[in-house]
Design a protein around this motif. Structure first.
Motif, PDB file in Angstrom:
ATOM      1  N   THR A 378      52.450  48.945  65.519  1.00 52.31           N
ATOM      2  CA  THR A 378      51.043  48.761  65.170  1.00 52.31           C
ATOM      3  C   THR A 378      50.318  50.092  65.108  1.00 52.31           C
ATOM      4  N   VAL A 379      50.596  50.975  66.066  1.00 52.62           N
ATOM      5  CA  VAL A 379      49.968  52.301  66.071  1.00 52.62           C
ATOM      6  C   VAL A 379      50.425  53.107  64.852  1.00 52.62           C
ATOM      7  N   LEU A 380      51.708  53.079  64.552  1.00 53.15           N
ATOM      8  CA  LEU A 380      52.212  53.826  63.402  1.00 53.15           C
ATOM      9  C   LEU A 380      51.554  53.359  62.109  1.00 53.15           C
ATOM     10  N   HIS A 381      51.464  52.042  61.931  1.00 51.06           N
ATOM     11  CA  HIS A 381      50.857  51.534  60.704  1.00 51.06           C
ATOM     12  C   HIS A 381      49.374  51.873  60.652  1.00 51.06           C
ATOM     13  N   ALA A 383      48.038  54.472  61.674  1.00 45.46           N
ATOM     14  CA  ALA A 383      47.940  55.883  61.299  1.00 45.46           C
ATOM     15  C   ALA A 383      48.439  56.166  59.892  1.00 45.46           C
ATOM     16  N   GLY A 384      48.890  55.132  59.165  1.00 42.90           N
ATOM     17  CA  GLY A 384      49.418  55.344  57.822  1.00 42.90           C
ATOM     18  C   GLY A 384      50.823  55.883  57.807  1.00 42.90           C
ATOM     19  N   ARG A 394      56.613  43.721  65.761  1.00 40.45           N
ATOM     20  CA  ARG A 394      55.865  43.508  64.525  1.00 40.45           C
ATOM     21  C   ARG A 394      54.605  44.358  64.525  1.00 40.45           C
ATOM     22  N   VAL A 395      54.063  44.592  63.353  1.00 46.52           N
ATOM     23  CA  VAL A 395      52.736  45.184  63.221  1.00 46.52           C
ATOM     24  C   VAL A 395      51.723  44.067  63.421  1.00 46.52           C
ATOM     25  N   VAL A 396      50.911  44.180  64.458  1.00 49.50           N
ATOM     26  CA  VAL A 396      49.922  43.141  64.779  1.00 49.50           C
ATOM     27  C   VAL A 396      48.668  43.429  63.964  1.00 49.50           C
ATOM     28  N   THR A 397      48.598  42.853  62.777  1.00 47.02           N
ATOM     29  CA  THR A 397      47.480  43.166  61.880  1.00 47.02           C
ATOM     30  C   THR A 397      46.141  42.750  62.476  1.00 47.02           C
ATOM     31  N   ALA A 398      46.151  41.722  63.341  1.00 43.26           N
ATOM     32  CA  ALA A 398      44.891  41.281  63.941  1.00 43.26           C
ATOM     33  C   ALA A 398      44.292  42.328  64.865  1.00 43.26           C
ATOM     34  N   PRO A 401      42.169  48.020  62.299  1.00 39.78           N
ATOM     35  CA  PRO A 401      40.975  48.131  61.457  1.00 39.78           C
ATOM     36  C   PRO A 401      41.229  47.461  60.109  1.00 39.78           C
ATOM     37  N   ASP A 402      40.164  47.060  59.438  1.00 40.69           N
ATOM     38  CA  ASP A 402      40.318  46.273  58.208  1.00 40.69           C
ATOM     39  C   ASP A 402      41.152  46.998  57.159  1.00 40.69           C
ATOM     40  N   GLU A 403      40.909  48.311  56.983  1.00 40.05           N
ATOM     41  CA  GLU A 403      41.626  49.011  55.913  1.00 40.05           C
ATOM     42  C   GLU A 403      43.111  49.109  56.213  1.00 40.05           C
ATOM     43  N   ALA A 404      43.475  49.236  57.499  1.00 35.46           N
ATOM     44  CA  ALA A 404      44.893  49.289  57.856  1.00 35.46           C
ATOM     45  C   ALA A 404      45.527  47.914  57.759  1.00 35.46           C
ATOM     46  N   ALA A 405      44.790  46.879  58.143  1.00 34.92           N
ATOM     47  CA  ALA A 405      45.321  45.520  58.051  1.00 34.92           C
ATOM     48  C   ALA A 405      45.600  45.132  56.608  1.00 34.92           C
ATOM     49  N   ALA A 406      44.829  45.704  55.660  1.00 34.05           N
ATOM     50  CA  ALA A 406      45.001  45.349  54.252  1.00 34.05           C
ATOM     51  C   ALA A 406      46.171  46.074  53.602  1.00 34.05           C
ATOM     52  N   ARG A 407      46.664  47.143  54.212  1.00 31.25           N
ATOM     53  CA  ARG A 407      47.772  47.900  53.631  1.00 31.25           C
ATOM     54  C   ARG A 407      49.094  47.210  53.881  1.00 31.25           C
ATOM     55  N   ALA A 408      49.995  47.338  52.942  1.00 26.29           N
ATOM     56  CA  ALA A 408      51.352  46.833  53.147  1.00 26.29           C
ATOM     57  C   ALA A 408      52.063  47.716  54.167  1.00 26.29           C
ATOM     58  N   VAL A 409      52.872  47.101  55.009  1.00 29.11           N
ATOM     59  CA  VAL A 409      53.640  47.844  56.008  1.00 29.11           C
ATOM     60  C   VAL A 409      54.820  48.520  55.317  1.00 29.11           C
TER      61      VAL A 409
END
Length: 765
Positions: A378-381, A383-384, A394-398, A401-409
């Motif tokens: 989750t931290v890695l995602h 940070a881009g 898993r990447v916990v999208t919940a 931040p909104d912009e990171a949650a919207a990006r594909a992993v």
């Protein structure tokens, strides 16, 4: 230097960092530069043993204003950890996103080549941590106090390792240059150190009331050579407070010198103070509250000194049981099994710094359960950066931040370097003074070697890798023949592979070494009864001389044998004798409930369970058993209250959810039942109850879906066939309904209503 500005993330800089020797990624796996994306700074604050059970009442009392904003405006959930709940293991899992058998940080201690033990070091870790991965990607990092970070590694940024604060060093020791990275900043960073001798009486009084004489006694203890000062609780408290202030000041110093892209900060205070004082009704509440207030105040300062868009994550490695949870072990006996007090339910939360600083608004949201393996991805995602396929979480999208949650992993095969750099040099020989200090802290027990192998065996067992667990545990038992805990885990691993005779022999061997394991005696007799070894169990029981705290186990074991022989009255007498010896004996209470329910007298189990639940209201197992008894006795409302309390104490308790939904359905509360069942894991019982709830609401299509699922998950019963048949009938599928009713009657002919209904369908009515 700390004061250098944030580094620009250009491709040439990444290559320079890798060439300069920063532990990092193979260049081919580095993420491509995206000029349109600006990653927010991230802070990960680790609060050892922080628990919503303690936080929520303090929030209600207005004692934790920053955590109150975090709870109201952030994304919050439960950090669900799997035992063994040992700090170095869990915090390294959080920092790496890798399983313990991969990262290999498996105990507080590590065995030295020349013999003896030393605290676990960064050299033991076999995989990349977040600070290595960020450094290799050209991001700047700061790390404060994280477990197993000494000697500090070379990174793009600053590490103040777990050997900086007084908890792990001599009270009079000079700063160790290897505790910092870069070592050239050790002298500068050492200015932030707070020693236990710096803690005034006034400062300690904020935690516990103490007299001038007690304070002077603590100061005398602190000046005593070796580790005897840990025997004085107020001296030990001074060390804890000094460690907390040291870590806090170091984190603030790193932020003040220029915020890194990732800052990880660890505080042990809540866990240590809870162990020392949780059972003290006079000192415990005040001391534990003060520990949480320290965390609250640090969180506020970090938010105020960070960029407004900094994404702050707060987590713990586990929670901590309340004093009324019926835990027999002494929480302050750190050299004993004090981890029995660690609840598997910690905290996790995320929010923007501006919100915590009171400069923004947001609506809070629940994110459910998160595991330690999920935090690094989750931290890695966030940070881009890419996430490794070697990370099982898993990447916990919940949480994002909104912009990171919207990006594909973005997933890559590995984040490990093609060639792992040589780890920093660690201790080669044991230090007698250090051993005495670590014994006092509980990091070394009676064993002469570390518990790494035993812990790994437990990890593999809990993952279902019984053969792997057996391999690790046999090696431990061979080296430590008197290690009762390792013998017991080995017995469990052998039992799960179907070798019951060998498992029984291992259990018997463990019981021969220690009579202080009543629960093991019960487990052994259960195994014997299910495996045709009752005579062996009787011989074992005849020679067993229990320790005082295991006295209730003997009548429970006799009750198991009596019940297996069909002597229900004798079994009940033995179980009531066990409860006379220990009214909180969960094995006796659970078996008494089973026995009385089978004899159609479940209401007789309610009084002893009510007494036990009142004596230990912090025990989820007792609350759940009381709910089960009340439900069986027809008191659905009382059952719901008990089960709701149990679920608050054990939020992942699937059997509790099932019983609670049953109690709610019994009261006609279908909506509540559906809400209760929503987070429950898939099971046949869940499908049946979902079908019943939807049927009562006349949602026939949903009911049919869940009833069919239940049929696929287990054997058919007349009740299940009838439920699906009614749903099919309401959906107009009369032929299918008639077939189901026919199957039901073939299983039980004594169903006059179903017989009439089927006859009507056959006649076309």
């Amino acid at each position: 230097m700390i004061g250098s500005p944030r580094l620009r993330r250009s491709p040439w800089l990444v290559l320079v960092l890798v060439a300069a020797g920063f532990v990092g990624l193979p260049p081919l796996l580095l993420p491509a530069s995206d000029p349109t994306m600006r990653a927010r700074p991230i802070i990960l604050l680790g609060l050892d043993a922080a628990d919503w059970l303690v936080i929520d009442p303090l929030l209600a009392a207005g004692k934790l204003p920053t955590l109150a904003r975090l709870k109201a405006a952030g994304r919050t959930g439960i950090l669900l950890s799997t035992p063994p709940l040992v700090s170095p293991i869990v915090w390294t899992t959080i920092a790496t996103g890798r399983r313990p058998e991969d990262h290999r940080v498996l105990d507080f201690m590590v065995d030295l080549p020349a013999g003896g033990q030393a605290p676990i070091t960064s050299a033991a870790r076999r995989v990349q941590a977040l600070w290595n991965i960020f450094s290799a990607a050209g991001r700047r990092v700061g790390v404060v106090g994280w477990w197993a970070t000494w000697p500090a590694e070379a990174v793009n940024g600053t590490i103040a390792s777990d050997r900086v604060a007084p908890q792990l060093i001599r009270a009079d020791a000079a700063p160790d240059p290897r505790a910092f990275a870069p070592a050239s900043e050790a002298r500068i960073l050492a200015a932030a150190l707070v020693r236990a001798s710096d803690i005034t009486q006034e400062a300690l009084t904020a935690y516990v009331p103490l007299t001038a004489a007690q304070y002077e006694s603590a100061r005398t203890a602190l000046a005593t050579p070796g580790a005897r000062f840990y025997r004085d609780p107020f001296a030990h408290l001074a060390v804890i407070v000094a460690s907390t202030r040291t870590h806090s000041r170091l984190a603030e110093a790193i932020l003040a010198a220029g915020q890194p892209d990732l800052l990880l900060v660890y505080l042990e205070e809540i866990d240590s103070i809870s162990h020392l004082f949780v059972r003290d009704p006079r000192l415990g509440p005040l001391a534990i509250e003060r520990a949480y207030r320290d965390a609250d105040e640090l969180l506020s300062r970090l938010a105020a000194r960070s960029a407004p868009d900094t994404w702050i994550l707060v987590c713990s490695d586990h929670g901590f049981y309340p004093p009324d949870a019926a835990i027999a072990e002494d929480p302050a006996d750190l050299a004993g099994p004090a981890t029995a007090w660690h609840r598997p339910y910690g905290i996790v939360a995320a929010v923007e710094a501006r919100v915590l600083a009171g400069k923004g608004e947001a609506l809070g949201a629940a994110v459910g359960s998160v595991t330690p393996l999920d935090l690094a991805p989750t931290v890695l995602h966030a940070a881009g950066l890419p996430v490794s396929l070697e990370m099982p979480g898993r990447v916990v999208t919940a949480l994002l931040p909104d912009e990171a949650a919207a990006r594909a992993v973005v997933k890559v095969p590995s984040l490990e370097p093609a060639r792992r750099p040589e780890p920093p040099a660690a201790a080669a020989a044991a230090d007698p003074d250090e051993r005495e200090r670590l014994l006092a802290l509980g990091y070394i027990g009676a064993a002469t070697t570390s518990l790494a192998g035993q812990n790994l065996g437990e990890v593999l067992y809990r993952r279902g890798n019984y053969a792997g667990a057996e391999r690790e545990l046999r090696a431990v038992v061979e080296a430590q023949p008197q290690n009762v805990a390792a013998l017991l885990w080995l017995a469990k691993a052998v039992r799960e592979q179907g070798r019951t005779q060998a498992a029984f022999a291992l259990y018997a061997r463990a019981l021969g070494l220690s009579a202080d394991h009543g629960d093991v005696l019960i487990e052994t007799v259960d195994l014997a009864v299910s495996s045709g070894l009752k005579e062996e169990a009787r011989r074992l029981l005849a020679g067993f001389r229990p320790a005082p705290r295991s006295a209730a186990a003997v009548p429970v074991a006799r009750a198991i044998l009596a019940a297996s022989d069909g002597q229900a009255d004798l079994a009940e007498r033995e179980l009531r004798a066990a409860l006379a010896a220990d009214p909180l004996s969960i094995p006796a209470l659970s078996r008494l409930l089973d026995l009385l329910s089978a004899g159609r007298h479940p209401q007789e189990a309610v009084p002893p369970l009510s007494r036990a639940a009142q004596m230990a209201p912090g025990s989820p197992r007792l609350a759940a058993l009381l709910g089960e008894a009340r439900l069986a006795a027809g008191d659905a409302a009382g059952a719901e209250a008990s089960l709701q309390h149990a679920l608050r104490l054990a939020p992942d308790g699937a059997p509790i959810m099932i019983d609670l939904a049953r109690a709610q359905l019994a009261q006609g509360r279908e909506d509540r039942a559906l809400t209760t069942l929503l987070p429950a894991p898939p099971s046949r019982e869940r499908s049946i109850l979902l079908g019943a709830a939807h049927a009562r609401q006349r949602h026939w299509g949903e009911a049919a879906i869940h009833y069919r699922a239940a049929l696929e998950e287990g054997p058919a019963t007349p009740e299940l066939l009838n439920g699906l048949g009614y749903a099919q009938l309401e959906l107009g599928q009369t032929a299918e309904a008639a077939q189901l009713f026919g199957r039901s009657l073939a299983m039980d002919k004594n169903q006059p209503d179903i017989s009439r209904l089927l006859a009507g369908l056959v006649r076309g009515r």
